[in-house]
Structures are given as C-alpha cells and as structure tokens.
Enzyme design. Structure first.
Site, PDB file in Angstrom:
ATOM      1  N   HIS A   1     -67.675 -57.707  -6.085  1.00 42.86           N
ATOM      2  CA  HIS A   1     -66.596 -56.967  -6.745  1.00 42.86           C
ATOM      3  C   HIS A   1     -66.648 -57.175  -8.242  1.00 42.86           C
ATOM      4  CE1 HIS A   1     -63.504 -60.193  -7.403  1.00 42.86           C
ATOM      5  NE2 HIS A   1     -63.891 -60.683  -6.257  1.00 42.86           N
TER       6      HIS A   1
ATOM      7  N   ASP B   1     -65.284 -65.599 -10.195  1.00 42.17           N
ATOM      8  CA  ASP B   1     -64.693 -64.636  -9.239  1.00 42.17           C
ATOM      9  C   ASP B   1     -64.476 -63.287  -9.915  1.00 42.17           C
ATOM     10  OD1 ASP B   1     -63.435 -63.382  -7.172  1.00 42.17           O
ATOM     11  OD2 ASP B   1     -61.585 -64.534  -7.319  1.00 42.17           O
TER      12      ASP B   1
ATOM     13  N   GLU C   1     -60.815 -55.120  -5.781  1.00 44.52           N
ATOM     14  CA  GLU C   1     -60.880 -56.082  -4.669  1.00 44.52           C
ATOM     15  C   GLU C   1     -59.651 -56.972  -4.685  1.00 44.52           C
ATOM     16  OE1 GLU C   1     -62.008 -59.978  -2.664  1.00 44.52           O
ATOM     17  OE2 GLU C   1     -61.202 -59.594  -4.631  1.00 44.52           O
ATOM     18  N   GLU C   2     -59.275 -57.395  -5.894  1.00 48.46           N
ATOM     19  CA  GLU C   2     -58.169 -58.344  -6.026  1.00 48.46           C
ATOM     20  C   GLU C   2     -56.816 -57.715  -5.691  1.00 48.46           C
ATOM     21  OE1 GLU C   2     -58.814 -61.320  -6.193  1.00 48.46           O
ATOM     22  OE2 GLU C   2     -60.551 -61.745  -7.472  1.00 48.46           O
TER      23      GLU C   2
ATOM     24  N   ASP D   1     -69.484 -63.038  -3.274  1.00 49.08           N
ATOM     25  CA  ASP D   1     -68.194 -63.157  -3.954  1.00 49.08           C
ATOM     26  C   ASP D   1     -67.910 -64.635  -4.191  1.00 49.08           C
ATOM     27  OD1 ASP D   1     -65.694 -62.861  -4.960  1.00 49.08           O
ATOM     28  OD2 ASP D   1     -64.809 -61.939  -3.177  1.00 49.08           O
TER      29      ASP D   1
END
Ligand code: NAG
Ligand code: NAG
Ligand code: NAG
Ligand code: ZN
Length: 491
Positions: A265, A277, A310-311, A339
């Site tokens: 992501h 991340d 994604e988050e 990820d």
C-alpha cells in the site's frame, strides 16, 4: 546442418550481448541493493515532509506519492511495463482542530472521535449543559427508555462513556434536541483513545467532545444545584468524498493469462509519513520492478499493485479485487503482499492461509538461509491480501511487526527514516525478489484458485469474516488502532 548453423549464429549473437538476458531468481535477488531502497524511502519521507508530514488517503502527500511511483513505472520504465491508474472514491475525514472552553472560559482537555461532525465556525457551539443519568451496569444513555422525560432541546448533553457505541448515545441525544454531546470518560486521566462514530453515521449525529472524568465530576454537583453552565465546543472537521487511486503496472513480457502479482500500500496514516508502514513494501516492489525490466524470457506476466486508502480499511485493494471478473481473477496465479517489512526490531513473519501453496516456503527458504528465525501466522484480514484471499487466489506475505517491541513508531509521526532496520529490509526485499523470480518462470507448487464446492463452507465463513474485518478496520483518529492494529473502538 542448417540447424547447426542457426544455433551457431545464435551463440554468436549471445556472445555479442544482443540476445535476451534471462530472468532468474538469483539475478533479481542480487539486483536488490540497500542503497537503492534507501533512496526510495528518502524520497517518500521527503514527500511527507513537504506535504504536512503525511502521505494519507485524500491528502496532497498521497498524490505526490502516486506521481513518484508513476515517474518510474510509466516514464522511466515505460518501455517495459503497461501502467494505469485505477480511480475510486472514499470518504475522507479529519478533525482539523477541537477545543472546549469551560463555563468561565477556561481551556478544558477534549478529544474528537473519528467522523465527528463539525460545529459552526469560528465560534463553535455555546449552550447550557444538561446532565444525564448514569448506569454503569447497562451502560449510560444507551437505550431510548433511559432518555424518557429528558428534554435536551438547544443544550449540550453531558453523558458518561461506556458499554454501548458512542454513536448510539449521540443519536438519542440528537433525537432529544441536543446540539452537542460532552462525553466523559469512565476512568480518570487524559490518556484515552478516541473512538470512531462510524462512517455509516455520517449526517445522523451532533458534534461530540470527549472530556476527562474529573471535569464531569466537578460540573455534575453544580448542575444538580441548579447552576447554568455554558461551555463552548468547537470542532473544525472535514467529512467529504475524495477521489484516490491504485496504481497497476505489469510487464509487457510473459503469458497475460498467467499473472504473478505483488502488492504494497502506498498510503500512510494521517499521523505520519509511513516509512516502514508501508514505504518499505512500496520501495521493495519498486526495486523488484527496476530489476525485472532488465530481463527477458520469463514465462509469466508480472504485475505490480500500489494500493490506495489501505489505512482507511483496505479500500483500494478491495476495490481492485471486487472489480475483477471471474476471468480476470483466474488469471492471477499468485499474489504476494508486502506490508511493513523493515520494522526496527523485526520479527520475520510469513502470513499464509490454506491456499498459499509454495509461496511461504520460497520466502522462508531464503530468510532461513540468511539466519532469520521465521514465524508463521494465519491471515487475519489486516492488510491488502484480504481481497485476494477472499477470491481464493494463492497468496502469502511478509510482515516484521507493528507496535512495541517491533515498531514502537507504528502509525505515528516518528515512522520516518530512523524507523527502519536496513538489514531486515534488504533481506526481506531480496526474499521477495527471489520468490517473484521463481514464480515468473514456474508455477510448480502453486495450487489453483480455490472456489470449488468442498471449500464452499469455509469460503462462506471467510467471506463473512472479511465483511466483519472490513467493518472493524475504519481508522481511529489519534490512536494506534488501524488496519494492522487492534480492533476499531466504537465504545
Ligand atoms: C468519484 O466521484 C466523482 C464525483 O462525484 C465522480 O465523477 C466519479 O465518477 C467517481 N469515481 C468513481 C470511480 O466512482
Ligand atoms: C441500571 O439498569 C438496570 C436495568 O434497567 C436497573 O435494574 C438498575 O437498577 C439500573 N441501575 C441504576 C444505578 O440506575
Ligand atoms: C528462534 O526462535 C526460537 C523459538 O522461539 C528461539 O528459541 C530461538 O532463540 C530463536 N533464535 C533466534 C536467533 O532468535
Ligand atoms: Zn500497512
């Protein structure tokens, strides 16, 4: 004779470097260099720094991240890859600021829940406070009956937190005419996590401020004595639909009906630059791409996916997998998800499920031969593999851990260049490159997509679980409970 001559001239060609350079797992692995991974993360970190410290969905930092990947995939590597942007829409939400002034104009500690509606600006809401009954057994103001006889018209309702969803309490308050809710915590202190009001409740609520128990305990006796307390709540919030994008890029070489896919992501959380991340996964697959472009002669098409939002709940990748026809889903023979592969104090966890086939083995083999202690975990729906697992596509992934002790900067502003274990990052990226290289040439050990009747019961259960996970994965503001993290707090 003629054949022999042809072979001889082919050899001659090869020796003059005109022939194709065959892709092998060893070459891909060797091409991954720490310094190049560093360059990518440096760029992503700069993008965040130049854009308010974030690369989150709906922000300029995300757009700049997309441009950064496109500059390689489309511009520099355009000869070797077909690249397109897949647009999708999602609700962007952000509390830009929240403040509360007490009855004497004093500043009171206050926290905003996610999806909080804004108050009028710039003045906020000033209104008389009305207390409401407490029931710690059943929950306070969780049922319509508990609101019977209360008229909160034009008032700010003081309500105790706990037991039922905050949004439920706020809906009742609104129905009774309240213009806002001051929700006080059950435990003393100011160290509390903000809940989410839920995307589903947009438009149905009034503004909320979450305040410490001590503050409410000081106000309640004064209200009981008949005093008129008029606090001012100000919430400057945005809740609106914004467009975002996945980037999909695939080789022009290889059988288009046999696709090996790798994904990471591209968005961060609003709180930080997202360098581990998932800058780490983003950089790893960019570098694999840069390696792949130098070679030829592989059998299968290699497709790269950078996922958006994604988050916010796996929005981009689920949009992608939900958009696939059965035919297109069948063509994806394997999906690798990367990820968080560079946590400062890493574990080497390989995620898998019943239909992962040879993938975990390929990753483990390389990591173990490099002295890493590999652990295994079942997929739990917390990253972009979810949609692929749901489709029964063989899938695996690498993960080095979130939160302390693995990554104490998880989902925070300090998830920056200093939050990377470069050795782990390099080894994981090499393991990824090697595994992609193996499957690019051979699908031995890769099971078919799993959608036959014997598994139907399991698939149904899994689909149900994914819906639940998706519902839980809405982002909690100011907390560490996100897609990777703990379950979403609604209470
Ligand atoms: C996103 O929303 C915009 C504005 O409403 C619309 O024009 C566009 O078609 C939408 N895109 C998608 C992929 O739904
Ligand atoms: C809480 O609610 C329950 C169920 O209605 C009731 O039996 C109990 O007496 C209530 N407790 C208080 C403190 O009001
Ligand atoms: C690897 O894991 C095992 C089992 O948890 C543990 O006993 C061992 O100490 C670990 N080795 C290293 C090098 O971390
Ligand atoms: Zn992530």
């Amino acid at each position: 004779m003629r054949l022999a001559r042809a072979a001889a001239s082919a050899l001659l060609l090869a020796s003059t470097c005109r022939a194709t350079d065959l892709l092998t797992p060893e070459k891909l692995e060797a091409d991954i260099k720490t310094q190049e991974l560093q360059r990518v993360l440096w760029s992503l970190n700069k993008i965040a720094n130049d854009n308010g410290g974030t690369r989150a969905f709906g922000t300029a930092g995300y757009k700049a991240s997309v441009d950064f990947v496109l500059e390689r995939a489309q511009t520099r590597f355009g000869k070797h890859f077909n690249t397109y942007l897949q647009p999708f829409n999602h609700t962007y939400e952000q509390t830009k600021s929240v403040s509360l002034k007490g009855p004497k104009g004093e500043t009171v500690h206050v926290v905003s829940p996610q999806y909080n509606p804004g108050t009028p600006l710039p003045g906020g809401i000033t209104a008389s406070l009305i207390n409401t009954p407490v029931n710690d057994t059943t929950g306070s103001m969780c049922f319509e009956s508990q609101w019977a006889g209360i008229d909160a018209t034009g008032k700010l309702a003081l309500v105790k937190r706990g037991t039922c969803a905050v949004a439920d309490k706020v809906k009742f308050a609104k129905a009774k005419g309240a213009v806002g809710v001051l929700l006080y915590n059950q435990e003393p202190g100011t160290d509390y996590v903000a809940p989410t009001l839920g995307e589903a409740n947009i438009g149905l609520l009034v503004p909320v401020g979450i305040i410490p128990l001590e503050v409410a305990n000081a106000w309640i006796p004064r209200l009981a004595a008949g005093e008129d307390l008029r606090p001012t709540l100000l919430v400057d919030a945005i809740v609106e639909t914004r467009e975002s994008w996945n980037i999909i890029s695939e080789t022009k070489t290889g059988d288009p009906n046999k696709v090996v896919m790798v994904g990471a992501h591209l968005d961060s959380v609003q709180e930080g630059p997202g360098i581990n991340d998932d800058g780490s996964g983003t950089a790893a697959i960019l570098e694999i791409m840069g390696s792949v472009k130098q070679y030829d002669g592989y059998l299968h098409r290699i497709r790269f996916g950078w996922w958006g939002a994604e988050e916010s709940g796996l929005i981009g990748s689920l949009f992608y997998t939900n958009s696939l026809s059965e035919l297109e889903a069948d063509k994806i023979k394997y999906y690798f998800n990367f990820d968080m592969i560079a946590s400062p104090n890493p574990m080497f966890e390989i995620s898998h499920y019943i239909n992962s086939g040879i993938g975990p083995e390929l990753l483990a083999e390389y990591l173990e031969s490099n002295g890493k202690n590999v652990t295994y975990a079942e997929f739990d729906g917390r990253s972009d593999y979810a949609g692929f697992v749901e489709l029964g596509i063989p899938t695996t992934g690498l993960f080095t851990g979130d939160g302390a002790p693995w990554d104490p900067c998880y989902h925070q502003a300090c998830d920056s260049l200093d939050n990377i274990n470069w050795e782990a990052f390099t080894v994981n990226s090499k393991a990824a490159a090697r595994a992609v290289g193996v499957l690019a040439n051979s699908l031995e050990g890769v099971p078919p997509r799993q959608r036959s009747t014997p598994f139907l019961r399991g698939r149904d259960a899994m689909t149900h679980n994914f819906r639940r996970w998706k519902a839980l994965s809405e982002h909690a503001h100011g907390s560490v409970s996100c897609s990777h993290g703990k379950k979403k707090l609604t209470v």
